[in-house]
Design a protein around this motif. Structure first.
Motif, PDB file in Angstrom:
ATOM      1  N   PRO A 111       8.770  46.763 -74.948  1.00 28.88           N
ATOM      2  CA  PRO A 111       8.511  45.606 -74.079  1.00 28.88           C
ATOM      3  C   PRO A 111       7.360  45.822 -73.111  1.00 28.88           C
ATOM      4  CG  PRO A 111      10.866  46.091 -74.178  1.00 28.88           C
ATOM      5  CD  PRO A 111      10.162  47.247 -74.815  1.00 28.88           C
ATOM      6  N   VAL A 112       7.146  47.057 -72.665  1.00 27.86           N
ATOM      7  CA  VAL A 112       6.064  47.328 -71.716  1.00 27.86           C
ATOM      8  C   VAL A 112       4.712  47.072 -72.374  1.00 27.86           C
ATOM      9  CG1 VAL A 112       4.934  49.095 -70.312  1.00 27.86           C
ATOM     10  CG2 VAL A 112       7.436  48.966 -70.386  1.00 27.86           C
ATOM     11  N   SER A 113       4.509  47.616 -73.575  1.00 26.40           N
ATOM     12  CA  SER A 113       3.254  47.369 -74.293  1.00 26.40           C
ATOM     13  C   SER A 113       3.093  45.887 -74.629  1.00 26.40           C
ATOM     14  CB  SER A 113       3.211  48.205 -75.582  1.00 26.40           C
ATOM     15  OG  SER A 113       3.084  49.576 -75.300  1.00 26.40           O
ATOM     16  N   ALA A 114       4.189  45.242 -74.965  1.00 28.76           N
ATOM     17  CA  ALA A 114       4.125  43.811 -75.285  1.00 28.76           C
ATOM     18  C   ALA A 114       3.690  42.999 -74.068  1.00 28.76           C
ATOM     19  CB  ALA A 114       5.478  43.324 -75.791  1.00 28.76           C
ATOM     20  N   ALA A 115       4.242  43.319 -72.902  1.00 27.76           N
ATOM     21  CA  ALA A 115       3.860  42.607 -71.680  1.00 27.76           C
ATOM     22  C   ALA A 115       2.396  42.868 -71.336  1.00 27.76           C
ATOM     23  CB  ALA A 115       4.766  43.036 -70.526  1.00 27.76           C
ATOM     24  N   MET A 116       1.931  44.093 -71.522  1.00 30.13           N
ATOM     25  CA  MET A 116       0.520  44.408 -71.302  1.00 30.13           C
ATOM     26  C   MET A 116      -0.367  43.597 -72.237  1.00 30.13           C
ATOM     27  SD  MET A 116       0.688  48.567 -70.872  1.00 30.13           S
ATOM     28  CE  MET A 116      -1.107  48.714 -71.003  1.00 30.13           C
ATOM     29  N   GLN A 117       0.067  43.466 -73.485  1.00 30.01           N
ATOM     30  CA  GLN A 117      -0.724  42.707 -74.444  1.00 30.01           C
ATOM     31  C   GLN A 117      -0.815  41.239 -74.055  1.00 30.01           C
ATOM     32  OE1 GLN A 117       0.835  42.285 -78.438  1.00 30.01           O
ATOM     33  NE2 GLN A 117      -1.221  42.261 -79.312  1.00 30.01           N
ATOM     34  N   LEU A 118       0.276  40.664 -73.580  1.00 29.83           N
ATOM     35  CA  LEU A 118       0.247  39.269 -73.145  1.00 29.83           C
ATOM     36  C   LEU A 118      -0.777  39.071 -72.035  1.00 29.83           C
ATOM     37  CD1 LEU A 118       4.041  38.301 -73.095  1.00 29.83           C
ATOM     38  CD2 LEU A 118       2.340  37.778 -74.860  1.00 29.83           C
ATOM     39  N   ARG A 119      -0.820  39.990 -71.071  1.00 29.60           N
ATOM     40  CA  ARG A 119      -1.798  39.893 -69.991  1.00 29.60           C
ATOM     41  C   ARG A 119      -3.216  40.041 -70.534  1.00 29.60           C
ATOM     42  NH1 ARG A 119       2.206  42.959 -67.281  1.00 29.60           N
ATOM     43  NH2 ARG A 119       1.066  44.905 -67.643  1.00 29.60           N
ATOM     44  N   TYR A 120      -3.399  40.988 -71.453  1.00 25.58           N
ATOM     45  CA  TYR A 120      -4.718  41.243 -72.042  1.00 25.58           C
ATOM     46  C   TYR A 120      -5.245  40.008 -72.770  1.00 25.58           C
ATOM     47  CZ  TYR A 120      -8.126  43.370 -75.263  1.00 25.58           C
ATOM     48  OH  TYR A 120      -9.251  43.667 -75.988  1.00 25.58           O
ATOM     49  N   LEU A 121      -4.346  39.277 -73.432  1.00 26.16           N
ATOM     50  CA  LEU A 121      -4.732  38.101 -74.211  1.00 26.16           C
ATOM     51  C   LEU A 121      -4.712  36.812 -73.395  1.00 26.16           C
ATOM     52  CD1 LEU A 121      -2.808  38.885 -77.524  1.00 26.16           C
ATOM     53  CD2 LEU A 121      -5.283  39.013 -77.169  1.00 26.16           C
ATOM     54  N   GLY A 122      -4.288  36.892 -72.153  1.00 21.87           N
ATOM     55  CA  GLY A 122      -4.218  35.703 -71.323  1.00 21.87           C
ATOM     56  C   GLY A 122      -3.073  34.785 -71.661  1.00 21.87           C
ATOM     57  N   LEU A 123      -2.011  35.340 -72.225  1.00 23.07           N
ATOM     58  CA  LEU A 123      -0.818  34.554 -72.555  1.00 23.07           C
ATOM     59  C   LEU A 123       0.201  34.719 -71.436  1.00 23.07           C
ATOM     60  CD1 LEU A 123      -0.274  35.242 -76.365  1.00 23.07           C
ATOM     61  CD2 LEU A 123      -0.982  33.097 -75.318  1.00 23.07           C
ATOM     62  N   GLY A 124       0.348  33.708 -70.631  1.00 20.13           N
ATOM     63  CA  GLY A 124       1.298  33.789 -69.529  1.00 20.13           C
ATOM     64  C   GLY A 124       2.037  32.480 -69.367  1.00 20.13           C
ATOM     65  N   ASP A 125       2.725  32.351 -68.252  1.00 12.87           N
ATOM     66  CA  ASP A 125       3.435  31.120 -67.902  1.00 12.87           C
ATOM     67  C   ASP A 125       4.542  30.754 -68.875  1.00 12.87           C
ATOM     68  OD1 ASP A 125       1.904  30.748 -65.623  1.00 12.87           O
ATOM     69  OD2 ASP A 125       0.381  29.590 -66.684  1.00 12.87           O
ATOM     70  N   PHE A 126       5.150  31.743 -69.512  1.00 10.60           N
ATOM     71  CA  PHE A 126       6.342  31.446 -70.297  1.00 10.60           C
ATOM     72  C   PHE A 126       7.533  31.307 -69.354  1.00 10.60           C
ATOM     73  CE2 PHE A 126       3.690  33.596 -73.480  1.00 10.60           C
ATOM     74  CZ  PHE A 126       3.747  32.662 -74.502  1.00 10.60           C
ATOM     75  N   ALA A 127       8.402  30.373 -69.650  1.00 14.04           N
ATOM     76  CA  ALA A 127       9.586  30.189 -68.814  1.00 14.04           C
ATOM     77  C   ALA A 127      10.521  31.382 -68.918  1.00 14.04           C
ATOM     78  CB  ALA A 127      10.309  28.906 -69.219  1.00 14.04           C
ATOM     79  N   SER A 128      10.496  32.061 -70.079  1.00 18.59           N
ATOM     80  CA  SER A 128      11.290  33.276 -70.249  1.00 18.59           C
ATOM     81  C   SER A 128      10.653  34.143 -71.320  1.00 18.59           C
ATOM     82  CB  SER A 128      12.746  32.953 -70.628  1.00 18.59           C
ATOM     83  OG  SER A 128      12.811  32.316 -71.895  1.00 18.59           O
ATOM     84  N   LEU A 129      10.878  35.453 -71.212  1.00 21.19           N
ATOM     85  CA  LEU A 129      10.376  36.432 -72.178  1.00 21.19           C
ATOM     86  C   LEU A 129      11.545  37.259 -72.685  1.00 21.19           C
ATOM     87  CD1 LEU A 129       7.213  37.914 -70.378  1.00 21.19           C
ATOM     88  CD2 LEU A 129       7.219  36.348 -72.328  1.00 21.19           C
ATOM     89  N   ASP A 130      11.692  37.329 -73.999  1.00 23.75           N
ATOM     90  CA  ASP A 130      12.722  38.166 -74.603  1.00 23.75           C
ATOM     91  C   ASP A 130      12.106  38.956 -75.745  1.00 23.75           C
ATOM     92  OD1 ASP A 130      15.767  37.460 -73.712  1.00 23.75           O
ATOM     93  OD2 ASP A 130      14.460  35.695 -73.486  1.00 23.75           O
ATOM     94  N   PHE A 131      12.097  40.287 -75.609  1.00 25.82           N
ATOM     95  CA  PHE A 131      11.642  41.164 -76.679  1.00 25.82           C
ATOM     96  C   PHE A 131      12.853  41.891 -77.236  1.00 25.82           C
ATOM     97  CE2 PHE A 131       7.874  40.899 -73.871  1.00 25.82           C
ATOM     98  CZ  PHE A 131       7.021  40.277 -74.768  1.00 25.82           C
ATOM     99  N   VAL A 132      13.043  41.792 -78.549  1.00 22.24           N
ATOM    100  CA  VAL A 132      14.232  42.362 -79.178  1.00 22.24           C
ATOM    101  C   VAL A 132      13.806  43.413 -80.196  1.00 22.24           C
ATOM    102  CG1 VAL A 132      15.492  40.215 -78.833  1.00 22.24           C
ATOM    103  CG2 VAL A 132      14.320  40.599 -81.000  1.00 22.24           C
ATOM    104  N   ASP A 133      14.668  44.376 -80.432  1.00 17.51           N
ATOM    105  CA  ASP A 133      14.377  45.459 -81.363  1.00 17.51           C
ATOM    106  C   ASP A 133      14.434  44.933 -82.793  1.00 17.51           C
ATOM    107  OD1 ASP A 133      14.361  47.785 -82.969  1.00 17.51           O
ATOM    108  OD2 ASP A 133      15.273  48.963 -81.367  1.00 17.51           O
ATOM    109  N   PRO A 134      13.328  45.047 -83.541  1.00 18.86           N
ATOM    110  CA  PRO A 134      13.337  44.526 -84.914  1.00 18.86           C
ATOM    111  C   PRO A 134      14.269  45.269 -85.852  1.00 18.86           C
ATOM    112  CG  PRO A 134      11.323  45.767 -84.490  1.00 18.86           C
ATOM    113  CD  PRO A 134      12.024  45.616 -83.181  1.00 18.86           C
TER     114      PRO A 134
END
Length: 213
Positions: A111-134
């Motif tokens: 989830p930490v790398s995923a959150a960093m990637q969202l910031r890097y790509l400018g993807l924000g303002d989600f009402a909620s974030l859920d990262f689950v183990d594939p």
């Protein structure tokens, strides 16, 4: 409307990261890999292991390469290969301005790398974030049951199954891991090319709890 969204193959590309790493690992393991052909096999439903074997690797070689791939695929170095898919920022902004809430539900082990990637790509303002183990069974379905979006937009047959089992309307894009032909053959309901082709509100085609195809 509450809109659930997958990340890989739905909002961002996945081919470059997945296949660059797979190709390098195959080379390190002394396998000659036709990367475009391997990607085509994955788009038709094969796993990394099955695609590698189909292309001539031994089961042991395929297991070694696929295992190393799973360990490294979410390192931020490789995540930087991902790019936003066409029209994604515009469509997300349009939906927010129309009053819809956006909920990201994606299979990621880090989830930490995923959150960093969202910031890097400018993807924000989600009402909620859920990262689950594939690699944890039913983890995405459980997240969908908790968030309860009105629709879940993904790119694989697994996204369809998880949404359907959670009683949520699934909608699949052929912009990611699976081809249109494969998804249509798998009978996963409505398949569209990308977010720009989706008009809301949607008419429900799958009833809550409906297990049929």
């Amino acid at each position: 409307m509450r809109i659930g969204l997958d990340l890989d193959g739905t909002l961002i590309s996945c081919r470059e990261r997945q296949m660059t790493l797979l190709g390098l690992l195959a080379k390190a393991c002394r396998l000659v890999l036709d990367v475009p052909a391997c990607w085509s096999l994955k788009r038709e439903g094969l796993s990394n292991r099955a695609a590698l074997v189909c292309m001539g690797a031994s089961p042991d070689q395929a297991e070694r390469v696929a295992g190393l791939w799973e360990q490294g695929i979410e390192d931020f170095h490789w995540l930087r290969y991902d790019q936003l898919l066409p029209d994604v920022p515009e469509r997300l902004r349009y939906w927010r301005e129309a009053g819809h809430s956006l909920h990201l539900i994606s299979a990621r082990r880090n989830p930490v790398s995923a959150a960093m990637q969202l910031r890097y790509l400018g993807l924000g303002d989600f009402a909620s974030l859920d990262f689950v183990d594939p690699f944890v069974a039913n983890s995405k379905r459980q997240a969908l049951e908790r968030v309860r979006p009105d629709v879940y937009i993904g790119d694989t047959e697994r996204d369809f199954i998880c949404a359907r089992e959670a009683g949520i309307l699934p909608l699949l894009l052929c912009s990611g891991l699976r081809s249109r032909a494969y998804l249509e053959q798998a009978r996963v309901g409505c398949v569209v090319d990308g977010l720009a082709q989706i008009e809301l509100p949607l008419h429900r085609t799958v009833r809550p709890g409906d297990k049929s195809r």
